[in-house]
Design a protein around this motif. Structure first.
Motif, short mmCIF file in Angstrom:
data_model
loop_
_atom_site.label_atom_id
_atom_site.label_comp_id
_atom_site.label_asym_id
_atom_site.label_seq_id
_atom_site.Cartn_x
_atom_site.Cartn_y
_atom_site.Cartn_z
N UNK A 138 19.54 18.80 -31.99
CA UNK A 138 18.12 18.94 -31.73
C UNK A 138 17.37 17.66 -32.01
N UNK A 139 16.08 17.70 -31.87
CA UNK A 139 15.21 16.54 -32.08
C UNK A 139 15.15 16.19 -33.56
N UNK A 140 15.06 14.89 -33.84
CA UNK A 140 14.90 14.40 -35.21
C UNK A 140 13.70 13.46 -35.24
N UNK A 141 12.74 13.76 -36.09
CA UNK A 141 11.53 12.95 -36.19
C UNK A 141 11.48 12.29 -37.56
N UNK A 142 11.35 10.98 -37.56
CA UNK A 142 11.23 10.23 -38.81
C UNK A 142 9.81 9.66 -38.92
N UNK A 143 9.27 9.69 -40.11
CA UNK A 143 7.88 9.29 -40.33
C UNK A 143 7.82 8.31 -41.49
N UNK A 144 7.01 7.24 -41.29
CA UNK A 144 6.84 6.22 -42.32
C UNK A 144 5.41 5.70 -42.31
N UNK A 145 4.86 5.32 -43.47
CA UNK A 145 5.49 5.44 -44.79
C UNK A 145 5.31 6.85 -45.34
N UNK A 146 5.92 7.14 -46.46
CA UNK A 146 5.74 8.45 -47.07
C UNK A 146 4.44 8.51 -47.87
N UNK A 147 4.01 7.37 -48.39
CA UNK A 147 2.72 7.28 -49.07
C UNK A 147 2.01 6.02 -48.61
N UNK A 148 0.69 6.10 -48.56
CA UNK A 148 -0.12 4.97 -48.09
C UNK A 148 -1.45 5.00 -48.81
N UNK A 149 -1.80 3.86 -49.41
CA UNK A 149 -3.10 3.73 -50.07
C UNK A 149 -3.87 2.61 -49.39
N UNK B 229 -2.30 3.01 -40.67
CA UNK B 229 -1.38 3.23 -39.55
C UNK B 229 -0.16 4.00 -40.06
N UNK B 230 0.18 5.06 -39.37
CA UNK B 230 1.36 5.87 -39.70
C UNK B 230 2.25 5.90 -38.47
N UNK B 231 3.55 5.68 -38.69
CA UNK B 231 4.47 5.55 -37.56
C UNK B 231 5.53 6.65 -37.57
N UNK B 232 5.87 7.11 -36.40
CA UNK B 232 6.92 8.12 -36.24
C UNK B 232 7.87 7.71 -35.12
N UNK B 233 9.13 8.02 -35.31
CA UNK B 233 10.11 7.83 -34.25
C UNK B 233 10.76 9.17 -33.95
N UNK B 234 11.21 9.34 -32.72
CA UNK B 234 11.88 10.57 -32.34
C UNK B 234 13.19 10.21 -31.64
N UNK B 235 14.07 11.18 -31.56
CA UNK B 235 15.42 10.87 -31.07
C UNK B 235 15.67 11.37 -29.64
N UNK B 236 15.00 12.44 -29.25
CA UNK B 236 15.30 13.05 -27.95
C UNK B 236 14.31 12.56 -26.89
N UNK B 237 14.82 11.86 -25.90
CA UNK B 237 13.96 11.31 -24.86
C UNK B 237 13.29 12.40 -24.03
N UNK B 238 13.73 13.65 -24.17
CA UNK B 238 13.10 14.75 -23.44
C UNK B 238 11.81 15.23 -24.12
N UNK B 239 11.54 14.78 -25.33
CA UNK B 239 10.30 15.16 -26.00
C UNK B 239 9.13 14.65 -25.20
N UNK B 240 8.13 15.50 -25.01
CA UNK B 240 7.01 15.07 -24.18
C UNK B 240 5.64 15.52 -24.69
N UNK B 241 5.59 15.99 -25.92
CA UNK B 241 4.29 16.34 -26.49
C UNK B 241 4.33 15.98 -27.96
N UNK B 242 3.27 15.26 -28.43
CA UNK B 242 3.30 14.69 -29.78
C UNK B 242 1.97 14.95 -30.47
#
Lengths: 113, 115
Positions: free
Chosen positions: A1-12, A20-33
């Motif tokens: 299934x899809x795997x979503x990674x998010x960084x950073x875990x804390x931000x001050x 700015x908060x960044x996320x990456x996803x693994x499945x190229x079929x994902x189409x809604x964020x």
């Protein structure tokens, strides 16, 4: 299934600065964020979302960008205010037999007055 | 207020017990989703129902089950409870009928504490 990674875990950040908060996803079929904001003990609330046919979307101080090639998307908050302090979650969704959201692990944002 | 309601707000029970969490979706929404949020954890998808039928399954334990009734409200049943089941349980709903992904609206959650 899809795997979503998010960084950073804390931000001050200082009040008035950008976050700015960044996320990456693994499945190229994902189409809604969607992006959700969750204050302590409260429900997650949608703050902005983007579909894969769009590269950027803005709503006042909040913007989201999507790079389908690199499979990452980012949340940008400008002119931060103390009330922006919360946990932010990104998610990705694949339209197949359901509308299941795969959530990132969250970013705890603190805006220092 | 998202329009999604959940009861009860808080639940304290003992290990080995069984509890039922209830969710009413927004008016017009056909899909209900259940999520578990443990301390310092993200939102883990458990299960989705659409118009009374199971649509998708996530990391739901065999001790857990759910159903959606003809009036579209849903119940999540948690049995043989363990300490590690202590968490916030959220229900969300969406229209899920337009051919594109729909935003999910979350309820206020049920905080479960297993002692």
């Amino acid at each position: 299934g899809e795997n979503v990674e998010q960084h950073p875990s804390t931000l001050s950040v200082q009040e008035g600065d950008s976050a700015v908060i960044k996320c990456t996803y693994s499945d190229s079929a994902s189409n809604y964020f969607p992006w959700y904001k969750q204050e302590l003990g409260k429900r997650p609330q949608l703050i902005i979302d983007i579909r894969s046919n769009v590269g950027e979307k803005k709503d006042q101080r909040i913007a989201v960008t999507l790079n389908k090639t690199a499979k990452h998307f980012s949340l940008h908050i400008t002119e931060t205010q103390p009330e922006d302090s919360a946990v932010y979650f990104c998610a990705a969704s694949i339209r197949n037999t359901g509308n299941q959201f795969y959530f990132g692990t969250g970013t705890s944002l603190t805006v220092i007055p | 207020d998202s329009g999604v309601t959940q009861t009860p707000k808080h639940l304290i029970t003992a290990t080995g017990q069984r509890v039922t969490l209830r969710c009413s979706p927004r008016s017009g929404d056909l899909s209900v989703y259940w999520y578990q949020q443990s301390l310092d954890q993200g939102l883990q998808f458990l299960i989705q129902y659409y118009n009374g039928e199971e649509r998708a399954k996530g990391n739901i334990l065999e001790r857990f089950s759910a159903q959606q009734f003809p009036d579209l409200h849903s119940e999540l049943n948690l049995s043989s409870l363990e300490l590690g089941d202590s968490a916030l349980y959220f229900c969300a709903s969406s229209v899920e009928d337009s051919g594109v992904q729909e935003t999910q609206y979350f309820g206020p959650g049920t905080r479960l504490l297993v002692l």
